[in-house]
Design a protein around this motif. Structure first.
Motif, PDB file in Angstrom:
ATOM      1  N   GLY A  23     -40.679 -29.553 -35.902  1.00 33.31           N
ATOM      2  CA  GLY A  23     -39.478 -28.960 -36.481  1.00 33.31           C
ATOM      3  C   GLY A  23     -39.409 -29.050 -37.988  1.00 33.31           C
ATOM      4  O   GLY A  23     -38.369 -28.751 -38.587  1.00 33.31           O
ATOM      5  N   GLN A  24     -40.507 -29.427 -38.628  1.00 31.40           N
ATOM      6  CA  GLN A  24     -40.544 -29.533 -40.085  1.00 31.40           C
ATOM      7  C   GLN A  24     -41.061 -28.230 -40.699  1.00 31.40           C
ATOM      8  O   GLN A  24     -41.878 -27.529 -40.091  1.00 31.40           O
ATOM      9  CB  GLN A  24     -41.459 -30.689 -40.506  1.00 31.40           C
ATOM     10  N   PRO A  25     -40.607 -27.883 -41.906  1.00 31.95           N
ATOM     11  CA  PRO A  25     -41.125 -26.676 -42.561  1.00 31.95           C
ATOM     12  C   PRO A  25     -42.628 -26.786 -42.813  1.00 31.95           C
ATOM     13  O   PRO A  25     -43.130 -27.847 -43.184  1.00 31.95           O
ATOM     14  CB  PRO A  25     -40.347 -26.626 -43.887  1.00 31.95           C
ATOM     15  N   PHE A  26     -43.319 -25.664 -42.596  1.00 28.73           N
ATOM     16  CA  PHE A  26     -44.758 -25.591 -42.854  1.00 28.73           C
ATOM     17  C   PHE A  26     -44.990 -24.357 -43.708  1.00 28.73           C
ATOM     18  O   PHE A  26     -44.546 -23.263 -43.358  1.00 28.73           O
ATOM     19  CB  PHE A  26     -45.539 -25.503 -41.541  1.00 28.73           C
ATOM     20  N   VAL A  27     -45.681 -24.525 -44.835  1.00 24.57           N
ATOM     21  CA  VAL A  27     -45.800 -23.456 -45.827  1.00 24.57           C
ATOM     22  C   VAL A  27     -47.262 -23.097 -46.063  1.00 24.57           C
ATOM     23  O   VAL A  27     -48.107 -23.984 -46.231  1.00 24.57           O
ATOM     24  CB  VAL A  27     -45.157 -23.878 -47.168  1.00 24.57           C
ATOM     25  N   THR A  28     -47.544 -21.805 -46.100  1.00 21.61           N
ATOM     26  CA  THR A  28     -48.868 -21.309 -46.473  1.00 21.61           C
ATOM     27  C   THR A  28     -48.717 -20.307 -47.609  1.00 21.61           C
ATOM     28  O   THR A  28     -47.996 -19.321 -47.465  1.00 21.61           O
ATOM     29  CB  THR A  28     -49.570 -20.619 -45.292  1.00 21.61           C
ATOM     30  N   PRO A  29     -49.372 -20.543 -48.753  1.00 14.57           N
ATOM     31  CA  PRO A  29     -49.398 -19.535 -49.817  1.00 14.57           C
ATOM     32  C   PRO A  29     -50.475 -18.500 -49.504  1.00 14.57           C
ATOM     33  O   PRO A  29     -51.605 -18.864 -49.143  1.00 14.57           O
ATOM     34  CB  PRO A  29     -49.735 -20.345 -51.071  1.00 14.57           C
ATOM     35  N   LEU A  30     -50.128 -17.223 -49.630  1.00 16.42           N
ATOM     36  CA  LEU A  30     -51.078 -16.168 -49.262  1.00 16.42           C
ATOM     37  C   LEU A  30     -50.626 -14.824 -49.818  1.00 16.42           C
ATOM     38  O   LEU A  30     -49.434 -14.613 -50.042  1.00 16.42           O
ATOM     39  CB  LEU A  30     -51.223 -16.068 -47.744  1.00 16.42           C
ATOM     40  N   PRO A  31     -51.582 -13.889 -50.042  1.00 19.09           N
ATOM     41  CA  PRO A  31     -51.203 -12.537 -50.453  1.00 19.09           C
ATOM     42  C   PRO A  31     -50.778 -11.731 -49.233  1.00 19.09           C
ATOM     43  O   PRO A  31     -51.351 -11.885 -48.147  1.00 19.09           O
ATOM     44  CB  PRO A  31     -52.489 -11.983 -51.065  1.00 19.09           C
ATOM     45  N   ASP A  69     -55.385  -3.160 -52.317  1.00 12.97           N
ATOM     46  CA  ASP A  69     -54.405  -3.707 -53.263  1.00 12.97           C
ATOM     47  C   ASP A  69     -55.083  -4.409 -54.433  1.00 12.97           C
ATOM     48  O   ASP A  69     -54.613  -4.326 -55.574  1.00 12.97           O
ATOM     49  CB  ASP A  69     -53.495  -4.727 -52.569  1.00 12.97           C
ATOM     50  N   HIS A  70     -56.165  -5.129 -54.145  1.00 10.80           N
ATOM     51  CA  HIS A  70     -56.672  -6.069 -55.139  1.00 10.80           C
ATOM     52  C   HIS A  70     -58.069  -5.766 -55.681  1.00 10.80           C
ATOM     53  O   HIS A  70     -58.380  -6.161 -56.808  1.00 10.80           O
ATOM     54  CB  HIS A  70     -56.656  -7.489 -54.541  1.00 10.80           C
TER      55      HIS A  70
END
Length: 214
Positions: free
Chosen positions: A34-42, A129-130
């Motif tokens: 139940g904890q926030p999980f973050v992934t940085p991504l395009p 895009d890139h």
């Protein structure tokens, strides 16, 4: 997110432009505890059939895709240009510093994409895009290598169910706009981009008649 009404964008095009100009996002869901999980991504913005979709992928070793599979609702944020604002832009010295920023906050429903052809289509959006020129190199790679690379990722489609766009440029303090715009226009990349947004929104007149809305 906390969004005072004076900083809420009134034109949805602003959000679309920010996402395309700043596609490197934070994908936020909850893990099994139940904890926030973050992934940085395009992410790639796709609008079709009346829906707004965000396309992306993560490494198969990243547990986030499993969390999305178990709990499809997630949040995506795109941080646009942002910069410090000095109180020196006011004639009145009884002021304090603040921070100006542009931000898009999306609530999404995730769907995993598993078929090779669908993954390939998604990747080609991101390549376009890139680095469009890389498309030929990708097509020329051996099929077994392509399959190996595809097996190392999990692709997903994020359907946007709610979207908020914050455009915080001190719209409610028109007496500072001329001095603020001048400082930002002479500053770093983020500051110059904020100055351009001030022009776009008409926040350049040092009078109470400056446009308030974003």
């Amino acid at each position: 997110m906390y969004l005072p009404p004076q900083f809420k964008a009134k034109d949805e095009q602003h959000a679309r432009d920010l996402i395309r100009a700043h596609p490197f996002a934070s994908l936020i869901s909850t893990d099994d505890a139940g904890q926030p999980f973050v992934t940085p991504l395009p992410l790639h913005l796709l609008e079709e059939a009346g829906q707004t979709l965000l396309l992306g992928h993560c490494a198969k070793a990243n547990p986030q895709w499993r969390y999305l599979q178990a709990r499809p609702q997630a949040v995506v944020t795109f941080m646009g240009p942002h910069a410090y604002m000095t109180p020196q832009v006011y004639a009145d010295l009884a002021r304090v510093p603040t921070w100006n920023y542009l931000l898009v906050h999306c609530t999404v429903e995730a769907r995993l994409i598993e078929h090779f052809d669908d993954k390939d289509r998604l990747l080609k959006h991101l390549i376009h895009d890139h680095e469009p020129a890389y498309a030929d190199q990708w097509r020329g790679l051996p099929s077994d290598y392509q399959q190996k690379m595809m097996n190392c990722i999990v692709a997903f489609e994020l359907k946007v169910t709610d979207l908020q766009c914050a455009v915080k440029l001190n719209q409610h303090r028109p007496e500072c706009h001329v001095a603020l715009k001048s400082r930002y226009a002479a500053g770093n990349d983020h500051e110059r981009e904020l100055a351009a947004w001030m022009d776009r929104l008409g926040l350049t007149a040092d009078t109470p008649g400056s446009k308030e809305g974003a």
